[in-house]
Design an enzyme around this catalytic site. Structure first.
Site, PDB file in Angstrom:
ATOM      1  N   TYR A 159       0.817  -1.216   0.000  1.00 41.94           N
ATOM      2  CA  TYR A 159       0.000   0.000   0.000  1.00 41.94           C
ATOM      3  C   TYR A 159       0.854   1.271   0.000  1.00 41.94           C
ATOM      4  O   TYR A 159       0.450   2.311  -0.497  1.00 41.94           O
ATOM      5  CB  TYR A 159      -0.963  -0.036   1.194  1.00 41.94           C
ATOM      6  CG  TYR A 159      -2.257   0.712   0.964  1.00 41.94           C
ATOM      7  CD1 TYR A 159      -3.039   0.465  -0.163  1.00 41.94           C
ATOM      8  CD2 TYR A 159      -2.700   1.652   1.876  1.00 41.94           C
ATOM      9  CE1 TYR A 159      -4.221   1.148  -0.375  1.00 41.94           C
ATOM     10  CE2 TYR A 159      -3.885   2.343   1.677  1.00 41.94           C
ATOM     11  CZ  TYR A 159      -4.643   2.080   0.555  1.00 41.94           C
ATOM     12  OH  TYR A 159      -5.809   2.764   0.363  1.00 41.94           O
ATOM     13  N   LYS A 166      -3.601   8.019   3.064  1.00 37.24           N
ATOM     14  CA  LYS A 166      -4.774   7.702   3.899  1.00 37.24           C
ATOM     15  C   LYS A 166      -4.593   8.235   5.319  1.00 37.24           C
ATOM     16  O   LYS A 166      -5.558   8.673   5.944  1.00 37.24           O
ATOM     17  CB  LYS A 166      -5.043   6.191   3.915  1.00 37.24           C
ATOM     18  CG  LYS A 166      -5.591   5.643   2.610  1.00 37.24           C
ATOM     19  CD  LYS A 166      -6.882   6.311   2.195  1.00 37.24           C
ATOM     20  CE  LYS A 166      -7.548   5.649   1.016  1.00 37.24           C
ATOM     21  NZ  LYS A 166      -8.604   6.502   0.421  1.00 37.24           N
TER      22      LYS A 166
HETATM   23  N1  NAD Z   1     -11.211  -0.878  -2.982  1.00 39.35           N
HETATM   24  C1  NAD Z   1     -10.738  -1.018  -1.764  1.00 39.35           C
HETATM   25  O1  NAD Z   1     -10.262  -2.079  -1.362  1.00 39.35           O
HETATM   26  C2  NAD Z   1     -10.791   0.141  -0.810  1.00 39.35           C
HETATM   27  C3  NAD Z   1     -10.655  -0.094   0.564  1.00 39.35           C
HETATM   28  C4  NAD Z   1     -10.708   0.981   1.446  1.00 39.35           C
HETATM   29  C5  NAD Z   1     -10.903   2.263   0.941  1.00 39.35           C
HETATM   30  N2  NAD Z   1     -11.036   2.459  -0.410  1.00 39.35           N
HETATM   31  C6  NAD Z   1     -11.229   3.820  -0.894  1.00 39.35           C
HETATM   32  O2  NAD Z   1     -12.506   3.941  -1.478  1.00 39.35           O
HETATM   33  C7  NAD Z   1     -12.491   5.075  -2.349  1.00 39.35           C
HETATM   34  C8  NAD Z   1     -13.100   4.695  -3.694  1.00 39.35           C
HETATM   35  O3  NAD Z   1     -12.222   3.827  -4.396  1.00 39.35           O
HETATM   36  P1  NAD Z   1     -12.697   2.522  -5.159  1.00 39.35           P
HETATM   37  O4  NAD Z   1     -11.963   1.389  -4.563  1.00 39.35           O
HETATM   38  O5  NAD Z   1     -14.183   2.484  -5.252  1.00 39.35           O
HETATM   39  O6  NAD Z   1     -12.045   2.727  -6.612  1.00 39.35           O
HETATM   40  P2  NAD Z   1     -12.580   3.481  -7.917  1.00 39.35           P
HETATM   41  O7  NAD Z   1     -11.418   3.519  -8.843  1.00 39.35           O
HETATM   42  O8  NAD Z   1     -13.817   2.850  -8.416  1.00 39.35           O
HETATM   43  O9  NAD Z   1     -12.918   4.940  -7.375  1.00 39.35           O
HETATM   44  C9  NAD Z   1     -11.944   5.950  -7.247  1.00 39.35           C
HETATM   45  C10 NAD Z   1     -12.503   7.186  -7.923  1.00 39.35           C
HETATM   46  O10 NAD Z   1     -11.643   8.315  -7.744  1.00 39.35           O
HETATM   47  C11 NAD Z   1     -11.773   9.095  -8.914  1.00 39.35           C
HETATM   48  N3  NAD Z   1     -10.708  10.085  -9.027  1.00 39.35           N
HETATM   49  C12 NAD Z   1      -9.364   9.867  -9.125  1.00 39.35           C
HETATM   50  N4  NAD Z   1      -8.720  11.048  -9.281  1.00 39.35           N
HETATM   51  C13 NAD Z   1      -9.671  12.022  -9.253  1.00 39.35           C
HETATM   52  C14 NAD Z   1      -9.651  13.440  -9.372  1.00 39.35           C
HETATM   53  N5  NAD Z   1      -8.503  14.114  -9.561  1.00 39.35           N
HETATM   54  N6  NAD Z   1     -10.816  14.132  -9.283  1.00 39.35           N
HETATM   55  C15 NAD Z   1     -11.983  13.463  -9.105  1.00 39.35           C
HETATM   56  N7  NAD Z   1     -12.089  12.124  -9.010  1.00 39.35           N
HETATM   57  C16 NAD Z   1     -10.944  11.416  -9.090  1.00 39.35           C
HETATM   58  C17 NAD Z   1     -11.726   8.038 -10.020  1.00 39.35           C
HETATM   59  O11 NAD Z   1     -12.136   8.551 -11.278  1.00 39.35           O
HETATM   60  C18 NAD Z   1     -12.662   6.999  -9.438  1.00 39.35           C
HETATM   61  O12 NAD Z   1     -14.005   7.269  -9.793  1.00 39.35           O
HETATM   62  C19 NAD Z   1     -11.034   5.524  -2.425  1.00 39.35           C
HETATM   63  O13 NAD Z   1     -10.825   6.572  -1.495  1.00 39.35           O
HETATM   64  C20 NAD Z   1     -10.302   4.283  -1.990  1.00 39.35           C
HETATM   65  O14 NAD Z   1      -8.999   4.546  -1.508  1.00 39.35           O
HETATM   66  C21 NAD Z   1     -10.997   1.428  -1.284  1.00 39.35           C
END
Ligand code: NAD
Length: 260
Positions: A159, A166
């Site tokens: 990570y 984060k």
């Molecule tokens: N997937 C996991 O395992 C997990 C676990 C814990 C937390 N998260 C967090 O959940 C959140 C959503 O991620 P996800 O896993 O659904 O992936 P995802 O890729 O579907 O979503 C991430 C989004 O961020 C957007 N993004 C990136 N740069 C950007 C910018 N400059 N302006 C506007 N939007 C922007 C992307 O276009 C995308 O829609 C993130 O904060 C991620 O770190 C994910």
């Protein structure tokens, strides 16, 4: 049937695919009675417009790059265009993160270049403040901001700099809670276990984390089931947590509470 978000207007920022956590949050919010707007940026916007049709009710899709000051400055007007003059927002979901997988993740901690680290911090942590500020003219007492973290209290394999981002996000959320409490605006995070999304699949070595969850989470963990996370997001958006802010709710099958 009444839902926990009946009559609420919610912006979900960060929906690309139907595997996005933001998509699951938007879907559950609609099922619970909310009027939802979604946003995304750049080239992914076209995908978001197509994916929006898969929600129970097709929401307006706004363009928002959280690193673009003009987009941020115009966001309140964009929201009003769709919700009507004088309408506000009751909730904002920040579901946004980015870190260059080639330079920052998957064992690249010791060589991460500053420009890429700076971008990761801006998109993934600072943007919780800038998005909240952009929406602040639309929010009043009772409004709720919810972001997504991956437990940043410890160092994980793979990570790397996203973990640092984060940690910044978690602190940003506490400072926002501190600054916006007197306006009655709550700011909280959901700390999710590993979920199969575009962002997660881009992390080299993410499957090692998934394997740890499968064997250790007391409740077990299904990395294809986004609904528990979506439900927690919506609970925090709702009136069911009126005295909770600066909090991190773990939706990780209980993994964070175990030592080995
Ligand atoms: N997937 C996991 O395992 C997990 C676990 C814990 C937390 N998260 C967090 O959940 C959140 C959503 O991620 P996800 O896993 O659904 O992936 P995802 O890729 O579907 O979503 C991430 C989004 O961020 C957007 N993004 C990136 N740069 C950007 C910018 N400059 N302006 C506007 N939007 C922007 C992307 O276009 C995308 O829609 C993130 O904060 C991620 O770190 C994910």
């Amino acid at each position: 049937m009444s839902g926990i978000l009946d009559g609420k207007r919610i912006l979900v920022a960060g929906v690309t695919m139907d595997s996005s956590i933001g998509f699951a949050a938007a879907k559950y919010a609609q099922e619970q009675g909310a009027t939802v707007l979604i946003s995304n940026f750049g080239r992914a916007l076209g995908i978001t417009r197509r994916i929006a049709k898969r929600l129970p009710s097709e929401p307006p899709v706004l363009e928002l790059d959280v690193t673009d000051d003009e987009h941020l400055a115009g966001l309140a007007d964009q929201v009003r265009e769709h919700l009507g003059e004088g309408a506000g927002l009751d909730g904002v979901v920040h579901s946004i993160a980015y870190g260059n997988p080639e330079t920052l993740l998957g064992g690249k901690f010791l060589t991460g270049p500053w420009p890429d680290v700076a971008q990761a911090l801006q998109v993934s942590a600072y943007s919780l403040m800038s998005l909240t500020q952009a929406c602040r003219p639309l929010m009043g007492p009772g409004a709720s901001v919810v972001g997504l973290t991956f437990d940043a209290t410890v160092a994980w394999p793979a990570y790397d700099w996203m973990g640092v981002a984060k940690a910044g996000l978690e602190s940003t959320s506490r400072y926002l809670a501190r600054n916006l409490g007197e306006e009655g605006i709550r700011v909280n995070l959901v700390s999710a276990g590993p979920l199969r999304t575009l962002a997660a699949k881009a992390i080299p070595g993410f499957s090692d984390l998934e394997d740890m969850w499968t064997t250790r989470a007391p409740l077990g963990w299904d990395n294809a089931d986004h609904e528990p996370t979506a439900k927690a997001i919506c609970a925090l958006l709702s009136d069911l947590f009126p005295a909770t802010t600066g909090e991190i709710v773990h939706v990780d099958g209980g993994f964070h509470a175990t030592g080995a």
